[in-house]
Design an enzyme around this catalytic site. Structure first.
Site, mmCIF file in Angstrom:
data_model
loop_
_atom_site.group_PDB
_atom_site.id
_atom_site.type_symbol
_atom_site.label_atom_id
_atom_site.label_comp_id
_atom_site.label_asym_id
_atom_site.label_seq_id
_atom_site.Cartn_x
_atom_site.Cartn_y
_atom_site.Cartn_z
ATOM 1 N N GLY A 93 0.451 6.043 6.903
ATOM 2 C CA GLY A 93 0.125 5.892 5.301
ATOM 3 C C GLY A 93 1.024 7.117 4.980
ATOM 4 O O GLY A 93 1.208 8.310 5.363
ATOM 5 N N VAL A 94 1.736 6.684 3.722
ATOM 6 C CA VAL A 94 2.578 7.592 3.299
ATOM 7 C C VAL A 94 2.064 8.928 2.635
ATOM 8 O O VAL A 94 2.844 9.931 2.713
ATOM 9 C CB VAL A 94 3.545 6.945 2.001
ATOM 10 C CG1 VAL A 94 2.503 6.654 0.737
ATOM 11 C CG2 VAL A 94 4.814 7.573 1.581
ATOM 12 N N ASP A 95 0.771 9.022 2.385
ATOM 13 C CA ASP A 95 0.038 10.064 2.070
ATOM 14 C C ASP A 95 -0.065 10.946 2.941
ATOM 15 O O ASP A 95 -0.132 12.180 3.074
ATOM 16 C CB ASP A 95 -1.466 9.851 1.245
ATOM 17 C CG ASP A 95 -2.329 9.083 2.239
ATOM 18 O OD1 ASP A 95 -1.781 8.355 3.229
ATOM 19 O OD2 ASP A 95 -3.515 8.852 1.997
ATOM 20 N N THR A 152 -11.163 8.550 0.944
ATOM 21 C CA THR A 152 -12.033 7.268 1.416
ATOM 22 C C THR A 152 -11.887 7.463 2.867
ATOM 23 O O THR A 152 -13.372 7.055 3.190
ATOM 24 C CB THR A 152 -11.483 5.983 1.022
ATOM 25 O OG1 THR A 152 -10.955 5.807 -0.504
ATOM 26 C CG2 THR A 152 -12.093 4.886 1.378
ATOM 27 N N THR A 190 -34.727 13.557 3.216
ATOM 28 C CA THR A 190 -33.921 12.648 3.553
ATOM 29 C C THR A 190 -32.631 12.806 2.853
ATOM 30 O O THR A 190 -31.468 12.617 3.575
ATOM 31 C CB THR A 190 -34.360 11.238 3.116
ATOM 32 O OG1 THR A 190 -35.581 10.976 3.893
ATOM 33 C CG2 THR A 190 -33.427 9.999 3.355
ATOM 34 N N ASP A 202 0.788 10.356 -7.161
ATOM 35 C CA ASP A 202 0.069 10.018 -5.809
ATOM 36 C C ASP A 202 -0.971 9.031 -6.183
ATOM 37 O O ASP A 202 -1.908 9.525 -6.717
ATOM 38 C CB ASP A 202 -0.509 11.195 -5.320
ATOM 39 C CG ASP A 202 -1.156 11.341 -3.934
ATOM 40 O OD1 ASP A 202 -1.220 9.910 -3.401
ATOM 41 O OD2 ASP A 202 -2.062 11.996 -3.673
ATOM 42 N N LEU A 203 -0.704 7.972 -5.792
ATOM 43 C CA LEU A 203 -1.881 6.568 -6.191
ATOM 44 C C LEU A 203 -2.755 6.235 -5.007
ATOM 45 O O LEU A 203 -2.230 5.831 -4.007
ATOM 46 C CB LEU A 203 -1.132 5.418 -6.778
ATOM 47 C CG LEU A 203 -2.188 4.470 -7.128
ATOM 48 C CD1 LEU A 203 -2.871 4.749 -8.062
ATOM 49 C CD2 LEU A 203 -1.282 3.062 -7.536
ATOM 50 N N TYR A 244 4.587 7.537 15.196
ATOM 51 C CA TYR A 244 4.333 6.004 15.220
ATOM 52 C C TYR A 244 5.616 5.277 15.552
ATOM 53 O O TYR A 244 6.734 6.006 15.023
ATOM 54 C CB TYR A 244 3.862 5.724 13.955
ATOM 55 C CG TYR A 244 2.324 5.993 13.541
ATOM 56 C CD1 TYR A 244 1.626 6.939 14.316
ATOM 57 C CD2 TYR A 244 1.865 5.103 12.778
ATOM 58 C CE1 TYR A 244 0.472 7.130 13.896
ATOM 59 C CE2 TYR A 244 0.340 5.198 12.425
ATOM 60 C CZ TYR A 244 -0.266 6.226 13.098
ATOM 61 O OH TYR A 244 -1.607 6.218 12.805
#
Length: 263
Positions: free
Chosen positions: A100-102, A126, A176, A7-8, A93
């Site tokens: 996304g394939v993931d 991400t 902060t 899994d990239l 879809y």
């Protein structure tokens, strides 16, 4: 047969062997910068692989680098593409390859875990992705937002005095670093909570909530009854690979073949 699952992603490569019973074996993960993999990562693999099943959402150049690295020790690489349907799992879809394939594999992993149950699948990498699967296996669609880490990085780029990391979640922070952590993690927690509520109203029942990805821990802490599922994409990839064993695609022997067919 020595078969491995890859899994990239955009920041990590996750690898694990596919056991003969179709389950995911003990693997490893390596971080990357989006341009190259660490020089020594191949040392953790067997010296010879009969087949690799690859799911990739990374940049094409990084995928090519991975395939080049595997060329000397791997007999076959099969790359997964998102299909419109896989068994009783149906993708919402109109153009399934735009999902996304993931995300597809995480849905498949959830469906394999709890067949016949509605699921909300949350990936925190991400980006934050949220996908709803009803009890019949129909994907009802999803949402995409920045992950807490990406929010922090974006703020830091625009305002360098705001740290990109650090701090802890608090209801009302008095410094902060904690305020940044609380705001960014809280935004995603609230999105997941809203998605659970929307799913309940749409389906008339509460879905199981599975959370995976490198940033999952901070979200799990704020979502009641959410289940940690760190290997969900690989579990879906294992299910896909097991189906491929039983009904191989005509072009599955081609190097870097992209296959996304239902069993």
């Amino acid at each position: 047969m020595v078969e491995w699952l890859f899994d990239l992603g955009n920041t990590r490569l996750k690898c694990a062997p596919l056991r003969t019973d179709g389950s995911v074996g003990e693997g490893f993960a390596v971080a990357h910068d989006g341009r190259a993999l660490p020089a020594d990562w191949l040392q953790r693999l067997p010296t010879r692989l009969d087949a690799v099943m690859l799911a990739s959402v990374a940049a094409p150049a990084l995928r090519v680098a991975l395939l080049s690295a595997l060329a000397g020790r791997c007999g076959r690489v099969v790359r997964v593409a998102t299909p419109h349907r896989f068994g009783d799992l149906r993708i919402a879809y109109a153009v399934p390859q735009r999902l996304g394939v993931d995300r597809f594999l995480a849905l498949l992993g959830a469906r394999t875990r709890v067949p016949g149950a509605a699921c909300l699948v949350v990936g925190v990498g991400t980006a934050t992705t949220i996908d709803l699967l009803d009890a019949a296996g129909v994907h009802r669609g999803g949402r995409i937002a920045p992950s807490p880490a990406l929010m922090r990085e974006s703020l830091h780029r625009r305002a360098p005095h705001l740290p990109a990391t650090g701090g802890h979640y608090r209801a009302f922070a008095d410094d902060t670093d904690d305020a940044l952590a609380s705001g960014c993690e809280g935004a995603v927690r609230a999105l997941v909570a809203a998605s659970v509520g929307d799913a309940c109203r749409l389906l008339g029942a509460s879905p199981r909530v599975f959370v995976h990805g490198g940033g999952a821990e901070a979200i799990l802490a704020g979502v009641p009854r959410a289940e940690s599922s760190p290997h969900l994409v690989l579990e879906g990839l294992a299910r896909w690979a097991t189906a491929l064993r039983a009904a191989p695609a005509p072009d599955a022997s081609a190097p870097d073949a992209a296959v996304g067919r239902a069993p």
